[in-house]
Write a protein that holds these residues in place. Structure first.
Motif: not given
Length: 152
Positions: A40-52
């Motif tokens: 899956l591709y994620r952006s830094p904003t997506q990671i900060s919203a919900a850390a995998p």
């Protein structure tokens, strides 16, 4: 005559059972093959919203922040990926040397794990010419409003 119809019904049921079994085996094998193949591709904003989770392998994409590349021992180095809104520190822990076109201010995709607030990249994808940027990175930068077309 009645025995012949019963034999046809039994044979038809056996063929259907064999087909269903083959289909089930095919689905299981495809699922097994894709378990590590889907990244899956994620952006830094997506990671900060919900850390995998720390054991989830995925792709992180964005721009390499200016002034953030710091060399370490061997081929390892640190840098920061940003989408203009959020910055994620990255440690490259792979075995291959840094790509020639991997520079600050350019789009990149890193593959690896997000652990303890830092992304551990095992491989990097960098642009292959002056105008190329991965599509996922362009889409992320457009969403955050920081994308600049290199042709303009």
């Amino acid at each position: 005559m009645a025995g012949l119809k019963s034999l046809k019904k039994r044979r038809r049921a056996q063929v259907l059972m064999a087909a269903a079994g083959a289909l089930l085996i095919a689905v299981v094998l495809i699922g097994y093959g894709f378990r590590d193949g889907i990244n899956l591709y994620r952006s830094p904003t997506q990671i900060s919203a919900a850390a995998p989770s720390p054991d989830e392998y995925f792709q992180l994409g964005g721009l390499v922040k200016d002034g953030s590349i710091v060399n370490r021992d061997g081929v390892e180095f640190d840098f920061v990926i940003t989408d203009g809104a959020v910055e994620i520190p990255v440690s490259y822990v792979g075995h291959d040397p840094r790509p020639d076109l991997f520079t600050e201010g350019q789009g990149t995709i890193a593959k690896g794990y997000y652990r303890d607030g830092r992304f551990e990249a095992e491989s990097l994808l960098a642009k292959h010419d002056e105008t190329y940027m991965p599509r996922e990175v362009v889409d992320t930068l457009k969403e955050s409003g920081v994308y600049q077309d290199p042709n303009s």
